[in-house]
Design a protein around this motif. Structure first.
Motif, PDB file in Angstrom:
ATOM      1  N   ALA A  27       0.963  -1.207  -0.131  1.00 19.31           N
ATOM      2  CA  ALA A  27      -0.192   0.094   0.165  1.00 19.31           C
ATOM      3  C   ALA A  27       0.817   1.157  -0.108  1.00 19.31           C
ATOM      4  O   ALA A  27       0.593   2.067  -0.550  1.00 19.31           O
ATOM      5  N   ALA A  28       2.002   1.219   0.779  1.00 18.55           N
ATOM      6  CA  ALA A  28       2.823   2.491   0.746  1.00 18.55           C
ATOM      7  C   ALA A  28       3.483   2.585  -0.620  1.00 18.55           C
ATOM      8  O   ALA A  28       3.701   3.825  -1.036  1.00 18.55           O
ATOM      9  N   LEU A  29       3.991   1.509  -1.435  1.00 18.74           N
ATOM     10  CA  LEU A  29       4.602   1.533  -2.227  1.00 18.74           C
ATOM     11  C   LEU A  29       3.517   2.314  -3.486  1.00 18.74           C
ATOM     12  O   LEU A  29       4.003   2.720  -4.232  1.00 18.74           O
ATOM     13  N   LEU A  30       2.407   1.615  -3.560  1.00 14.59           N
ATOM     14  CA  LEU A  30       1.382   2.208  -4.623  1.00 14.59           C
ATOM     15  C   LEU A  30       0.981   3.963  -3.988  1.00 14.59           C
ATOM     16  O   LEU A  30       0.705   4.509  -4.829  1.00 14.59           O
ATOM     17  N   ALA A  31       0.925   4.123  -2.805  1.00 15.64           N
ATOM     18  CA  ALA A  31       0.478   5.413  -2.350  1.00 15.64           C
ATOM     19  C   ALA A  31       1.541   6.515  -2.640  1.00 15.64           C
ATOM     20  O   ALA A  31       1.464   7.621  -3.285  1.00 15.64           O
ATOM     21  N   TYR A  32       2.806   6.341  -2.397  1.00 16.64           N
ATOM     22  CA  TYR A  32       4.094   7.285  -2.547  1.00 16.64           C
ATOM     23  C   TYR A  32       5.085   6.629  -3.459  1.00 16.64           C
ATOM     24  O   TYR A  32       5.869   5.848  -3.270  1.00 16.64           O
ATOM     25  N   ARG A  33       4.625   7.284  -4.699  1.00 15.50           N
ATOM     26  CA  ARG A  33       5.628   6.971  -5.769  1.00 15.50           C
ATOM     27  C   ARG A  33       6.572   8.017  -6.368  1.00 15.50           C
ATOM     28  O   ARG A  33       6.096   9.135  -6.314  1.00 15.50           O
ATOM     29  N   PRO A  34       8.092   7.998  -6.435  1.00 11.53           N
ATOM     30  CA  PRO A  34       8.547   6.504  -6.468  1.00 11.53           C
ATOM     31  C   PRO A  34       9.066   6.170  -4.812  1.00 11.53           C
ATOM     32  O   PRO A  34       9.441   5.420  -4.580  1.00 11.53           O
ATOM     33  N   ALA A  35       9.176   7.590  -4.117  1.00  8.08           N
ATOM     34  CA  ALA A  35       9.686   7.381  -2.776  1.00  8.08           C
ATOM     35  C   ALA A  35       9.453   8.714  -1.963  1.00  8.08           C
ATOM     36  O   ALA A  35       8.700   9.793  -2.640  1.00  8.08           O
TER      37      ALA A  35
END
Length: 121
Positions: A10-18
């Protein structure tokens, strides 16, 4: 582990790329040699040589899961009941701050991994 993995996805999808902080450009550009934690710039360069910023974050999330698994196995090996060991690693797997620092381009997760590796050894 499943809940921890789901939160990281979920964090990977919400905050891209970092997540970027004020120090992040320094790590990426190696602007001030000698001021950064030893080795983090090399780790970033190595990962970025084969991938993108997304790959750095994925590796850091996997490192967070590996920290939790390593601590769990270490605690169980010391004779603690499995359910109590699972409860003990819950903060590593489910804490929002832990997931945030894994999502950020900062050396914190690598430092944690080195500490856990030292404890394990």
């Amino acid at each position: 582990m499943t809940a921890g993995l789901a939160l990281r996805v979920a964090a990977l999808l919400a905050y891209r790329p970092a997540i970027f902080y004020i120090d992040t450009p320094r790590y990426l550009l190696n602007a001030v040699p000698g001021m950064d934690p030893d080795g983090y710039g090399a780790v970033l360069k190595g990962i970025l040589a084969v991938g993108h910023l997304d790959l750095v974050v994925i590796v850091q999330h996997l490192l967070g899961l590996a920290i939790a698994l390593n601590l769990y196995l270490l605690i169980v090996r010391r004779g603690v009941w499995r359910w109590l060991a699972a409860l003990a690693i819950a903060p590593v797997l489910l804490d929002a701050y832990q997931i945030q620092i894994e999502q950020a381009l900062m050396p914190d997760v690598w430092f944690e991994a080195l500490i856990v590796a030292g404890l394990t050894i």
